[in-house]
Write an enzyme that holds these catalytic residues in place. Structure first.
Site, mmCIF file in Angstrom:
data_model
loop_
_atom_site.group_PDB
_atom_site.id
_atom_site.type_symbol
_atom_site.label_atom_id
_atom_site.label_comp_id
_atom_site.label_asym_id
_atom_site.label_seq_id
_atom_site.Cartn_x
_atom_site.Cartn_y
_atom_site.Cartn_z
ATOM 1 N N HIS A 30 -7.384 9.865 -1.607
ATOM 2 C CA HIS A 30 -6.696 9.741 -0.270
ATOM 3 C C HIS A 30 -7.529 10.300 1.026
ATOM 4 C CE1 HIS A 30 -2.265 9.295 1.522
ATOM 5 N NE2 HIS A 30 -3.337 9.174 2.160
ATOM 6 N N TYR A 72 3.143 9.809 -0.231
ATOM 7 C CA TYR A 72 4.339 9.179 0.503
ATOM 8 C C TYR A 72 5.683 9.334 -0.215
ATOM 9 C CZ TYR A 72 0.495 6.265 2.664
ATOM 10 O OH TYR A 72 -0.574 5.995 3.332
ATOM 11 N N LYS A 93 -2.970 6.079 -4.126
ATOM 12 C CA LYS A 93 -4.019 7.023 -3.788
ATOM 13 C C LYS A 93 -3.585 8.419 -4.389
ATOM 14 C CE LYS A 93 -3.673 5.036 0.936
ATOM 15 N NZ LYS A 93 -2.259 4.538 1.082
ATOM 16 N N ASP A 141 0.822 -1.166 0.000
ATOM 17 C CA ASP A 141 0.022 0.151 0.068
ATOM 18 C C ASP A 141 0.918 1.197 -0.004
ATOM 19 O OD1 ASP A 141 -2.927 1.083 0.872
ATOM 20 O OD2 ASP A 141 -1.543 2.325 1.848
#
Ligand code: A2P
Length: 282
Positions: free
Chosen positions: A111, A53, A78, A48
């Site tokens: 997200h 990120y 996301k 994931d």
């Protein structure tokens, strides 16, 4: 019980292996690359990530290097908040695919919802963004679509769409179960995924969890992960430490009893992040 019991099925038939491997705060470069390589080597088949990120390239590199057939790994990413809206979302998806070096995703999520603090017309924005995800799904670029951090009011309006979300990824751990959202998801066959199933580490020192961990001869982290699975929620524990990565998937040789599940389910609120999706500004 064995691991094959924890392949979740989404309502469209897509299979999702559990636990998934969380990568929030796994820094791009060697840290994320090594963590994902260690995870794949330890048996995780579900990774994931998210555009936010900033580690998609590193993760794509480790997936490729593993030489595990692509169809055996479930990959999620996301859409970040700056790319809400139909056209921006479609372009952002292509950028994510490029960074990962993949030609499809298994799951793509919004997200965070637009909320009444970020946008007066939050509902319209979420619906417009959702249309882009529907298009990606019908075009076959992604095998499943969903949302993350959608509370009941955000989710309710998407339930009128032609394709409803297959997944809602929310904060979920002992002491913070968000039962109203989970119930709405279950009523609509939407699989719940748990971000921070260890409460980002905050749950691990809780005396109640420690007593139960000692009783089963397991770590507090293993209790949290197993508890998610037994509640029908897919946990996404994050670690960049090899022995913890291994430990967090070693949860198939024990079962938490009914009364102990009830006990954990009834713990009062603790360990939550404090991020309220209905007021957070991101
Ligand atoms: P690290 O990456 O150094 O292992 P969550 O998944 O709930 O967000 O929790 C992640 C946090 O918990 C990270 O700080 C991670 O640190 C730590 N962590 C992950 N697995 C374990 C474990 N088995 N025991 C203790 N801490 C853990």
């Amino acid at each position: 019980m064995n691991s094959s019991e924890f392949i979740f099925s989404l309502y469209n038939g897509v299979k999702m292996p559990a636990p998934g491997f969380g990568t929030w705060r796994a820094s791009k470069g060697l840290q994320a690359e090594n963590a994902v390589s260690d995870a794949l080597e330890s048996g995780y088949r579900h990774i994931d990530t998210a555009a936010a990120y900033q580690n998609e390239e590193s993760i794509g590199k480790s997936i490729k290097q593993s030489e595990i057939p692509r169809e055996e790994i479930f990959v999620t990413s996301k859409l970040w908040t700056t790319n809400r809206g139909y056209s921006k979302a479609l372009s952002a998806f292509d950028e994510t695919l490029n960074r990962l070096g993949l030609d499809y995703l298994d799951l793509y999520l919004i997200h965070w919802p637009a909320n009444h603090v970020t946008n007066e017309n939050w509902d319209e924005i979420n619906l417009d963004t959702w249309k882009a995800l529907e298009k990606l799904y019908t075009d076959g670029k992604v095998r499943a679509i969903g949302v993350s951090n959608f509370m009941t009011k955000h989710l309710n309006s998407l339930l009128k769409s032609s394709i409803i979300p297959m997944v809602n990824q929310i904060e979920y751990h002992p002491g913070f179960m968000q039962q109203d959202v989970v119930n709405l998801c279950k009523e609509n066959n939407i699989l719940v995924e748990a971000w921070s199933p260890l409460g980002a580490g905050r749950v691990l020192d809780n005396p109640d969890i420690k007593i139960i961990a000692d009783k089963y001869g397991k770590s507090a982290a293993q209790i949290c992960i197993r508890w998610c699975l037994q509640n029908g929620v897919c946990p996404l524990p994050k670690s960049v430490n090899k022995s913890r990565i291994v430990q967090n998937i070693d949860v198939f040789d024990f079962e938490i009893s009914g009364p102990d599940m009830e006990y954990i389910n009834n713990l009062s609120t603790f360990g939550e992040s404090g991020h309220n999706p209905d007021t957070i500004v991101l």
